[in-house]
Design a protein around this motif. Structure first.
Motif, PDB file in Angstrom:
ATOM      1  N   PRO A  55      23.559 119.487  43.570  1.00 51.03           N
ATOM      2  CA  PRO A  55      23.255 118.598  42.916  1.00 51.03           C
ATOM      3  C   PRO A  55      23.970 117.158  42.712  1.00 51.03           C
ATOM      4  CG  PRO A  55      23.456 120.492  41.400  1.00 51.03           C
ATOM      5  CD  PRO A  55      23.764 120.585  43.034  1.00 51.03           C
ATOM      6  N   ALA A  56      23.551 116.306  43.042  1.00 46.91           N
ATOM      7  CA  ALA A  56      23.967 114.776  43.336  1.00 46.91           C
ATOM      8  C   ALA A  56      24.508 114.621  41.463  1.00 46.91           C
ATOM      9  CB  ALA A  56      22.870 113.982  42.753  1.00 46.91           C
ATOM     10  N   ARG A  57      25.767 114.089  41.944  1.00 47.18           N
ATOM     11  CA  ARG A  57      26.847 113.381  40.908  1.00 47.18           C
ATOM     12  C   ARG A  57      28.032 112.599  41.096  1.00 47.18           C
ATOM     13  NH1 ARG A  57      29.139 118.046  43.874  1.00 47.18           N
ATOM     14  NH2 ARG A  57      31.429 117.418  44.384  1.00 47.18           N
ATOM     15  N   THR A  58      28.214 111.991  39.537  1.00 47.58           N
ATOM     16  CA  THR A  58      28.919 110.619  39.461  1.00 47.58           C
ATOM     17  C   THR A  58      30.219 111.259  38.510  1.00 47.58           C
ATOM     18  OG1 THR A  58      27.480 109.397  38.221  1.00 47.58           O
ATOM     19  CG2 THR A  58      26.789 109.301  40.425  1.00 47.58           C
ATOM     20  N   GLU A  59      31.281 110.207  39.169  1.00 47.39           N
ATOM     21  CA  GLU A  59      32.303 110.171  38.302  1.00 47.39           C
ATOM     22  C   GLU A  59      32.679 108.823  38.170  1.00 47.39           C
ATOM     23  OE1 GLU A  59      36.068 112.013  39.705  1.00 47.39           O
ATOM     24  OE2 GLU A  59      35.071 113.796  40.141  1.00 47.39           O
ATOM     25  N   PHE A  60      33.645 108.633  37.588  1.00 43.20           N
ATOM     26  CA  PHE A  60      34.015 107.348  37.837  1.00 43.20           C
ATOM     27  C   PHE A  60      35.707 107.124  37.503  1.00 43.20           C
ATOM     28  CE2 PHE A  60      34.887 102.918  34.807  1.00 43.20           C
ATOM     29  CZ  PHE A  60      33.763 102.242  36.375  1.00 43.20           C
ATOM     30  N   ARG A  61      36.691 106.194  37.945  1.00 45.11           N
ATOM     31  CA  ARG A  61      37.729 106.682  38.264  1.00 45.11           C
ATOM     32  C   ARG A  61      38.566 104.904  38.578  1.00 45.11           C
ATOM     33  NH1 ARG A  61      37.476 109.848  42.792  1.00 45.11           N
ATOM     34  NH2 ARG A  61      38.459 108.475  44.836  1.00 45.11           N
ATOM     35  N   ASN A  62      39.648 104.931  37.410  1.00 40.94           N
ATOM     36  CA  ASN A  62      40.353 103.653  38.341  1.00 40.94           C
ATOM     37  C   ASN A  62      41.078 104.336  39.248  1.00 40.94           C
ATOM     38  OD1 ASN A  62      39.728 101.007  36.731  1.00 40.94           O
ATOM     39  ND2 ASN A  62      39.844 102.820  34.717  1.00 40.94           N
TER      40      ASN A  62
ATOM     41  N   ASP B 132      32.178 113.268  49.853  1.00 41.05           N
ATOM     42  CA  ASP B 132      31.062 114.316  49.597  1.00 41.05           C
ATOM     43  C   ASP B 132      29.786 114.654  49.203  1.00 41.05           C
ATOM     44  OD1 ASP B 132      33.697 116.017  49.641  1.00 41.05           O
ATOM     45  OD2 ASP B 132      34.196 115.485  47.482  1.00 41.05           O
ATOM     46  N   LEU B 133      29.603 112.961  49.676  1.00 43.42           N
ATOM     47  CA  LEU B 133      28.070 112.926  49.694  1.00 43.42           C
ATOM     48  C   LEU B 133      27.621 113.512  50.663  1.00 43.42           C
ATOM     49  CD1 LEU B 133      25.386 110.825  48.690  1.00 43.42           C
ATOM     50  CD2 LEU B 133      26.642 109.089  50.318  1.00 43.42           C
ATOM     51  N   GLY B 134      25.914 114.214  50.212  1.00 45.99           N
ATOM     52  CA  GLY B 134      25.774 114.680  51.204  1.00 45.99           C
ATOM     53  C   GLY B 134      24.478 114.412  51.236  1.00 45.99           C
ATOM     54  N   ALA B 135      23.580 114.576  51.748  1.00 50.04           N
ATOM     55  CA  ALA B 135      22.138 114.150  51.840  1.00 50.04           C
ATOM     56  C   ALA B 135      21.890 113.019  50.994  1.00 50.04           C
ATOM     57  CB  ALA B 135      20.582 115.450  52.379  1.00 50.04           C
ATOM     58  N   TRP B 136      20.726 112.356  51.231  1.00 51.66           N
ATOM     59  CA  TRP B 136      20.553 111.718  50.312  1.00 51.66           C
ATOM     60  C   TRP B 136      18.824 110.648  50.671  1.00 51.66           C
ATOM     61  CZ3 TRP B 136      20.204 106.385  52.511  1.00 51.66           C
ATOM     62  CH2 TRP B 136      20.815 105.638  54.056  1.00 51.66           C
ATOM     63  N   ASP B 137      18.290 110.159  49.928  1.00 50.25           N
ATOM     64  CA  ASP B 137      17.020 109.431  50.345  1.00 50.25           C
ATOM     65  C   ASP B 137      16.808 108.381  49.225  1.00 50.25           C
ATOM     66  OD1 ASP B 137      16.547 110.217  47.571  1.00 50.25           O
ATOM     67  OD2 ASP B 137      14.951 111.811  48.257  1.00 50.25           O
ATOM     68  N   SER B 138      16.071 107.567  48.984  1.00 48.86           N
ATOM     69  CA  SER B 138      15.633 106.276  48.029  1.00 48.86           C
ATOM     70  C   SER B 138      16.968 106.442  46.680  1.00 48.86           C
ATOM     71  CB  SER B 138      14.672 105.853  48.370  1.00 48.86           C
ATOM     72  OG  SER B 138      13.898 106.521  47.507  1.00 48.86           O
ATOM     73  N   THR B 139      16.505 107.465  46.312  1.00 50.03           N
ATOM     74  CA  THR B 139      17.605 107.823  44.844  1.00 50.03           C
ATOM     75  C   THR B 139      19.313 107.534  45.071  1.00 50.03           C
ATOM     76  OG1 THR B 139      17.938 110.169  45.203  1.00 50.03           O
ATOM     77  CG2 THR B 139      16.163 109.896  44.146  1.00 50.03           C
ATOM     78  N   LEU B 140      19.298 107.298  46.078  1.00 53.03           N
ATOM     79  CA  LEU B 140      20.807 107.173  46.035  1.00 53.03           C
ATOM     80  C   LEU B 140      20.902 105.016  46.843  1.00 53.03           C
ATOM     81  CD1 LEU B 140      24.136 106.782  46.293  1.00 53.03           C
ATOM     82  CD2 LEU B 140      23.352 107.317  48.805  1.00 53.03           C
ATOM     83  N   LEU B 141      19.779 104.443  47.286  1.00 50.35           N
ATOM     84  CA  LEU B 141      19.271 102.882  47.433  1.00 50.35           C
ATOM     85  C   LEU B 141      19.507 102.366  45.765  1.00 50.35           C
ATOM     86  CD1 LEU B 141      17.893 103.192  51.034  1.00 50.35           C
ATOM     87  CD2 LEU B 141      20.422 102.870  50.590  1.00 50.35           C
TER      88      LEU B 141
ATOM     89  N   SER C 161      32.292  99.184  51.177  1.00 51.98           N
ATOM     90  CA  SER C 161      32.844  99.472  53.066  1.00 51.98           C
ATOM     91  C   SER C 161      32.758 101.102  52.736  1.00 51.98           C
ATOM     92  CB  SER C 161      33.526  98.769  52.618  1.00 51.98           C
ATOM     93  OG  SER C 161      34.693  98.680  51.942  1.00 51.98           O
ATOM     94  N   ALA C 162      33.019 102.011  51.945  1.00 54.82           N
ATOM     95  CA  ALA C 162      32.958 103.511  51.823  1.00 54.82           C
ATOM     96  C   ALA C 162      31.554 104.170  51.889  1.00 54.82           C
ATOM     97  CB  ALA C 162      33.886 103.843  50.374  1.00 54.82           C
ATOM     98  N   LEU C 163      30.155 103.467  51.221  1.00 55.38           N
ATOM     99  CA  LEU C 163      28.992 103.710  51.672  1.00 55.38           C
ATOM    100  C   LEU C 163      28.929 103.875  53.381  1.00 55.38           C
ATOM    101  CD1 LEU C 163      27.196 101.498  49.070  1.00 55.38           C
ATOM    102  CD2 LEU C 163      28.535 104.273  48.822  1.00 55.38           C
ATOM    103  N   PRO C 164      28.043 105.388  53.539  1.00 50.88           N
ATOM    104  CA  PRO C 164      27.339 105.050  54.960  1.00 50.88           C
ATOM    105  C   PRO C 164      27.085 103.975  55.393  1.00 50.88           C
ATOM    106  CG  PRO C 164      26.763 107.229  53.327  1.00 50.88           C
ATOM    107  CD  PRO C 164      27.645 105.851  52.895  1.00 50.88           C
ATOM    108  N   GLU C 165      27.235 103.729  57.069  1.00 53.28           N
ATOM    109  CA  GLU C 165      26.330 102.846  57.468  1.00 53.28           C
ATOM    110  C   GLU C 165      25.287 102.190  56.822  1.00 53.28           C
ATOM    111  OE1 GLU C 165      26.326 100.158  61.144  1.00 53.28           O
ATOM    112  OE2 GLU C 165      26.956 102.686  61.759  1.00 53.28           O
TER     113      GLU C 165
ATOM    114  N   ALA D 171      29.093 112.237  45.086  1.00 53.83           N
ATOM    115  CA  ALA D 171      28.920 113.561  46.081  1.00 53.83           C
ATOM    116  C   ALA D 171      27.866 114.235  46.029  1.00 53.83           C
ATOM    117  CB  ALA D 171      30.498 114.067  44.858  1.00 53.83           C
ATOM    118  N   GLY D 172      27.113 115.595  46.676  1.00 53.23           N
ATOM    119  CA  GLY D 172      26.059 116.164  46.090  1.00 53.23           C
ATOM    120  C   GLY D 172      25.011 115.213  47.249  1.00 53.23           C
ATOM    121  N   ASP D 173      24.012 115.656  47.058  1.00 57.87           N
ATOM    122  CA  ASP D 173      22.384 115.411  47.624  1.00 57.87           C
ATOM    123  C   ASP D 173      21.576 114.927  46.630  1.00 57.87           C
ATOM    124  OD1 ASP D 173      23.337 117.273  49.996  1.00 57.87           O
ATOM    125  OD2 ASP D 173      22.944 118.925  49.001  1.00 57.87           O
ATOM    126  N   TRP D 174      21.565 113.441  47.080  1.00 54.71           N
ATOM    127  CA  TRP D 174      20.281 112.751  46.404  1.00 54.71           C
ATOM    128  C   TRP D 174      18.844 112.515  46.447  1.00 54.71           C
ATOM    129  CZ3 TRP D 174      22.345 108.866  42.441  1.00 54.71           C
ATOM    130  CH2 TRP D 174      23.729 109.241  42.484  1.00 54.71           C
TER     131      TRP D 174
END
Length: 108
Positions: free
Chosen positions: A11-18, A63-72, A92-96, A28-31
């Motif tokens: 499952p897609a998930r997010t965290e937030f940190r400083n 830890d990002l897995g497969a993704w589609d337009s939901t990530l965009l 810059s840390a996102l896939p190209e 992380a996960g599949d989006w």
């Protein structure tokens, strides 16, 4: 369907940190539109963005897995939020491919 092999997804998930003076959104996960995914507004409502003095938002997609337009869509909402809050968004840390599609969407 008998004999069909199900593809396991995380499952897609997010965290937030400083971290190092930046607000980091961990992806992380599949989006996938076919799976439950994180809505930006729900994510940002649960994050403590207002308590931070950082002016930069970045990502950790280790830890990002497969993704589609939901990530965009999530990244586009991040951009809108950062623009409204006058924060710098560092992609810059996102896939190209995500960066390229985001740039294309912003140009339209």
């Amino acid at each position: 369907m008998p004999g069909a092999t199900a593809i396991a997804t995380t499952p897609a998930r997010t965290e937030f940190r400083n971290e190092h003076g930046a607000l980091v959104i961990v992806l992380a996960g599949d989006w996938s539109i076919e799976q439950p995914h994180v809505q930006f507004q729900e994510f940002i409502n649960g994050a403590s963005v207002g308590k931070s003095t950082s002016r930069t938002v970045t990502f950790d997609a280790t830890d990002l897995g497969a993704w589609d337009s939901t990530l965009l869509i999530f990244v586009a909402r991040c951009q809108e939020f950062c623009d409204a809050q006058k924060l710098e968004l560092d992609l810059s840390a996102l896939p190209e491919q995500v960066r390229r599609l985001h740039a294309l969407a912003q140009a339209v």
